[in-house]
Design an enzyme around this catalytic site. Structure first.
Site, PDB file in Angstrom:
ATOM      1  N   GLN A 258      57.100  45.477  44.461  1.00  0.00           N
ATOM      2  CA  GLN A 258      56.550  46.483  43.783  1.00  0.00           C
ATOM      3  C   GLN A 258      57.325  47.660  43.968  1.00  0.00           C
ATOM      4  OE1 GLN A 258      53.855  45.465  41.961  1.00  0.00           O
ATOM      5  NE2 GLN A 258      54.862  43.450  42.460  1.00  0.00           N
ATOM      6  N   GLU A 326      45.762  47.367  42.482  1.00  0.00           N
ATOM      7  CA  GLU A 326      45.851  46.516  41.380  1.00  0.00           C
ATOM      8  C   GLU A 326      46.418  44.927  41.879  1.00  0.00           C
ATOM      9  OE1 GLU A 326      49.290  46.031  37.882  1.00  0.00           O
ATOM     10  OE2 GLU A 326      49.699  47.339  39.619  1.00  0.00           O
ATOM     11  N   ASP A 360      53.109  37.855  38.267  1.00  0.00           N
ATOM     12  CA  ASP A 360      53.755  38.828  37.381  1.00  0.00           C
ATOM     13  C   ASP A 360      54.163  38.093  36.010  1.00  0.00           C
ATOM     14  OD1 ASP A 360      53.187  41.236  38.697  1.00  0.00           O
ATOM     15  OD2 ASP A 360      55.028  41.469  39.775  1.00  0.00           O
TER      16      ASP A 360
END
Length: 429
Positions: A258, A326, A360
């Protein structure tokens, strides 16, 4: 990296700051307001000026949109492996989307009136895909792909081009595969304004979706009402919450993944295990030199990373809900107890073997998720956000008769006699 334990004097004040509210910065708010005003008054001229200023590209009406020749060239240049990856990701996205779409329904109320809901796709949506450090091919799929699954007939991709006016071939291929009917080569707050307001060259859309930097997020915030928006997804963030069962090498890899986004990304690790905290710190130091984007990662490790030891796992859960990240990775020996208690995350990845990267790129749910504490109020992008809801009401004489006493009473209370009359007249001979 900030490394803090519950025994430190700064612990309480630091934890308090993790309870976030996504308020706009004053300077960002003013700049974005000016950009929107320029686009609203000057249209294409303003869009071209901002493209030159921020992206270094000379745009005109002739090269503003991606041409069919550019799409065809992109399809030729993209490798077979990329095409297969896009195909497999889209298959999962469409499958997930179909299960989450709302369906029409109808029923009779207590007075016999037929009531229900109808769901139809938006006519035209804008899909924003950030430019910058890397071509976010997966973002194209996880925005446009959901719009396509919902049946939206016009999907407008917006992404900034390079200084030469070109857009990455893999990104173009993904946008077209995911259903984009046109792609405009603009980014930033000016792209959001142009999609919302419209210009001579760009027809306005009904809804705008997709992540972006703080300027894009602020533009979406300011234009709510002029256009529908999905949520306010800004720079990437993760919070990993683990007890002693966490694998330190996996945790470090997820944190670094990330951080790889760079910029204003936020990376956090919370544990009740002092031993695991130390092992994760060492694993980060060991893995960092092996990665290809150390400069971006080091920036985030310095400015946006914290490792926090809490007194109890329950304290960690409370922090996770305050932080409303998130992405939340939950690693614990007792998943059944703790998973239901994480209530504000955009997405939750459960267990040692659930890397965020799978979400993702491939898993199926959209990776367009609320950031900055927005998880308290927003959920991630879903197929049903591309559906417009309309309520349906149908009465016959008998259901009008049963409804009339209640309608007349409300009309009397509120002094709206025409309301009562409009119902009663239907029962008069």
């Amino acid at each position: 990296m900030k490394i803090i334990t519950y025994q430190d004097s700064s612990y309480a004040s630091f934890v308090k700051k993790l309870n976030r509210r996504a308020f706009p910065e004053h300077g960002v708010r003013e700049l974005v307001s000016d950009i929107i005003s320029e686009v609203a008054t000057k249209g294409d001229e303003a869009v071209f000026t901002f493209a030159k200023r921020f992206d270094g590209v000379e745009l005109t009406r002739k090269n503003l949109f991606v041409t069919e020749a550019e799409f065809e060239r992109a399809a030729r240049e993209v490798t077979a492996a990329t095409k297969d990856a896009v195909k497999r990701s889209l298959a999962n996205i469409r499958s997930f989307a179909k299960r989450s779409m709302r369906k029409d329904w109808s029923a009779k109320n207590a007075e016999g009136a037929l009531v229900g809901e109808r769901f139809t796709p938006f006519n035209r949506v804008g899909v924003y895909v950030p430019g910058g450090k890397a071509p976010l091919v997966s973002t194209a799929l996880m925005t446009a792909g959901f719009a396509q699954a919902a049946g939206v007939p016009e999907i407008v991709g917006a992404t900034p081009s390079g200084p030469d006016g070109s857009v990455n071939s893999a990104l173009l291929y993904a946008l077209q595969a995911a259903g984009a009917t046109e792609v405009v080569k603009i980014g930033g707050a000016q792209a959001i304004a142009a999609l919302a307001i419209g210009t001579k060259s760009i027809r306005p859309v009904d809804k705008i979706v997709g992540p972006g930097n703080r300027f894009v997020v602020e533009a979406k915030r300011q234009l709510i009402g002029a256009v529908s928006i999905d949520l306010l997804p800004g720079p990437s963030e993760i919070l990993i919450l683990s007890d002693k069962t966490g694998n330190p090498h996996y945790i470090a890899a997820d944190l670094l993944a990330q951080a790889e986004h760079g910029g204003d990304s936020i990376v956090g690790f919370v544990t009740d295990s002092k031993a695991l905290l130390g092992k994760v710190t060492k694993a980060i130091d060991a893995q960092l030199p092996t990665l290809s984007r150390p400069d971006y990662i080091k920036q985030v490790l310095k400015n946006g990373t914290f490792l926090l030891q809490v007194k109890s796992f329950a304290d960690g859960v409370a922090i996770a809900n305050d932080f409303a990240a998130e992405h939340v990775s939950l690693i614990t020996a007792d998943e059944e107890q703790w998973l239901p208690q994480i209530t504000t995350a955009g997405a939750i990845y459960v267990g040692n073997d659930s890397p965020v990267a799978v979400g993702d790129f491939l898993a199926g749910p959209s990776h367009t998720l609320p950031t900055g504490g927005g998880g308290r109020s927003f959920s991630g992008l879903r197929a049903d956000q591309f559906q417009r809801r309309t309520s349906i009401v149908r009465l016959d004489k008998e259901s009008v008769r049963k409804s009339l006493p209640v309608i007349e009473e409300f009309a009397r209370i509120e002094g709206l006699d025409a309301h009562g009359r409009s119902t009663a007249i239907r029962l008069e001979k």
